[in-house]
Design an enzyme around this catalytic site. Structure first.
Site, PDB file in Angstrom:
ATOM      1  N   CYS A  23      44.482 -31.595  38.979  1.00 55.40           N
ATOM      2  CA  CYS A  23      43.112 -31.640  38.469  1.00 55.40           C
ATOM      3  C   CYS A  23      42.633 -30.210  38.265  1.00 55.40           C
ATOM      4  O   CYS A  23      42.904 -29.343  39.094  1.00 55.40           O
ATOM      5  CB  CYS A  23      42.219 -32.351  39.478  1.00 55.40           C
ATOM      6  N   LEU A  24      41.928 -29.967  37.171  1.00 56.04           N
ATOM      7  CA  LEU A  24      41.430 -28.613  36.883  1.00 56.04           C
ATOM      8  C   LEU A  24      40.419 -28.143  37.929  1.00 56.04           C
ATOM      9  O   LEU A  24      40.180 -26.939  38.045  1.00 56.04           O
ATOM     10  CB  LEU A  24      40.803 -28.562  35.484  1.00 56.04           C
TER      11      LEU A  24
ATOM     12  N   HIS B 222      41.697 -41.276  36.251  1.00 55.86           N
ATOM     13  CA  HIS B 222      41.313 -39.980  36.823  1.00 55.86           C
ATOM     14  C   HIS B 222      39.943 -39.527  36.291  1.00 55.86           C
ATOM     15  O   HIS B 222      39.089 -39.084  37.066  1.00 55.86           O
ATOM     16  CB  HIS B 222      42.405 -38.953  36.474  1.00 55.86           C
ATOM     17  N   GLU B 223      39.740 -39.677  34.975  1.00 54.50           N
ATOM     18  CA  GLU B 223      38.486 -39.196  34.374  1.00 54.50           C
ATOM     19  C   GLU B 223      37.304 -40.104  34.702  1.00 54.50           C
ATOM     20  O   GLU B 223      36.183 -39.614  34.872  1.00 54.50           O
ATOM     21  CB  GLU B 223      38.645 -39.007  32.863  1.00 54.50           C
TER      22      GLU B 223
ATOM     23  N   GLY C  60      42.578 -33.705  30.413  1.00 61.73           N
ATOM     24  CA  GLY C  60      41.294 -34.389  30.472  1.00 61.73           C
ATOM     25  C   GLY C  60      40.267 -33.521  31.169  1.00 61.73           C
ATOM     26  O   GLY C  60      40.623 -32.597  31.915  1.00 61.73           O
TER      27      GLY C  60
ATOM     28  N   GLN D   9      32.591 -31.409  35.531  1.00 60.75           N
ATOM     29  CA  GLN D   9      33.449 -30.236  35.722  1.00 60.75           C
ATOM     30  C   GLN D   9      32.923 -29.007  34.984  1.00 60.75           C
ATOM     31  O   GLN D   9      33.382 -27.896  35.233  1.00 60.75           O
ATOM     32  CB  GLN D   9      34.889 -30.542  35.286  1.00 60.75           C
TER      33      GLN D   9
ATOM     34  N   HIS E  35      36.157 -39.187  38.162  1.00 57.45           N
ATOM     35  CA  HIS E  35      35.281 -38.007  38.182  1.00 57.45           C
ATOM     36  C   HIS E  35      33.823 -38.420  37.979  1.00 57.45           C
ATOM     37  O   HIS E  35      32.921 -37.884  38.616  1.00 57.45           O
ATOM     38  CB  HIS E  35      35.646 -37.033  37.050  1.00 57.45           C
TER      39      HIS E  35
END
Ligand code: NI
Length: 169
Positions: free
Chosen positions: A93-94, A135-136, A47, A52, A139
Site C-alpha cells: 500500500c502506498l 483494497h481501495e 490504486g 491518501q 481505504h
C-alpha cells in the site's frame, strides 16, 4: 499535481469517508481526479483512495495495467456487489511504503460505482483487479491491508513498521 501521500498512523486513514454528492462536487472533481492519477502513477501504485491525499471522500482510482495497457477506473461511491473465492497473495500500500504481507482476499469481486461523469458502471474483477477493488474500498471504510492480518502476523509486522516509519516523509 503530485501530492504527498498520507501514511499509516495518520488519523485520516482510519476514518470512514463521506459519500460524494456528485452534482455538488462536479466542478472540483476533474482537478481532484487528476491529482489522484498523478500521485498514484508517480508512486508506481495500482490504486489510490482520496483519503491518501487528504480528502475524506468516497473516491478511489485504479489502474492495474493489464498486459501493460492502461485500464483507468474511477470509483465514486463504490459498492461491492459480490465476493467469491479466497486467494492468498502478497499485498502492499502506498500509505505503508516498503511493507508487504500475504493477505487473503477474494479472487472475484464485482463492483458498482459512478465514473468521472457521474455515470453508473459495474464490473467484475479477477485476481489483481479483484484485490484492488477490495483494497481501495477498504481505504474508504478506514481500513488498511494490515488490519486483515491475524494477531501473530501483526506483531511480526509491528517491528518492521517501526523501522520503516523512520524513512517515511
Ligand atoms: Ni492502499
Amino acid at each position: 499535481m503530485i501530492l504527498r501521500i498520507t501514511k499509516h498512523g495518520e488519523p485520516l486513514l482510519k476514518r470512514r469517508t463521506e459519500p460524494v454528492d456528485f452534482s455538488a462536487l462536479r466542478h472540483e472533481l476533474p482537478d481532484l481526479l487528476q491529482n489522484m492519477w498523478d500521485t498514484m502513477y508517480a508512486a508506481n501504485g495500482v490504486g489510490l483512495a482520496a483519503p491518501q491525499i487528504g480528502v475524506p471522500l468516497r473516491i478511489s482510482v485504479i489502474d492495474t495495467r493489464p498486459e501493460g495497457k492502461p485500464d483507468r477506473l474511477v470509483l465514486i461511491n463504490p459498492e461491492i456487489l459480490l465476493r467469491e473465492g479466497k486467494v492468498l497473495n502478497e499485498e502492499g500500500c502506498l500509505s505503508l511504503p516498503g511493507l508487504y504481507a500475504k493477505i487473503a482476499r477474494h479472487d472475484t469481486v464485482r463492483v458498482r460505482a459512478l465514473d468521472e461523469n457521474g455515470q453508473a458502471w459495474e464490473r467484475t474483477g479477477h485476481g489483481l483487479l479483484a484485490r484492488a477493488f477490495e483494497h481501495e474500498v477498504d481505504h474508504l471504510d478506514g481500513r488498511l491491508f494490515i488490519d486483515h492480518l491475524d494477531l501473530g502476523e501483526r506483531l511480526k509486522v509491528a517491528s518492521v513498521l517501526k523501522e520503516l516509519k523512520k524513512q517515511w516523509a
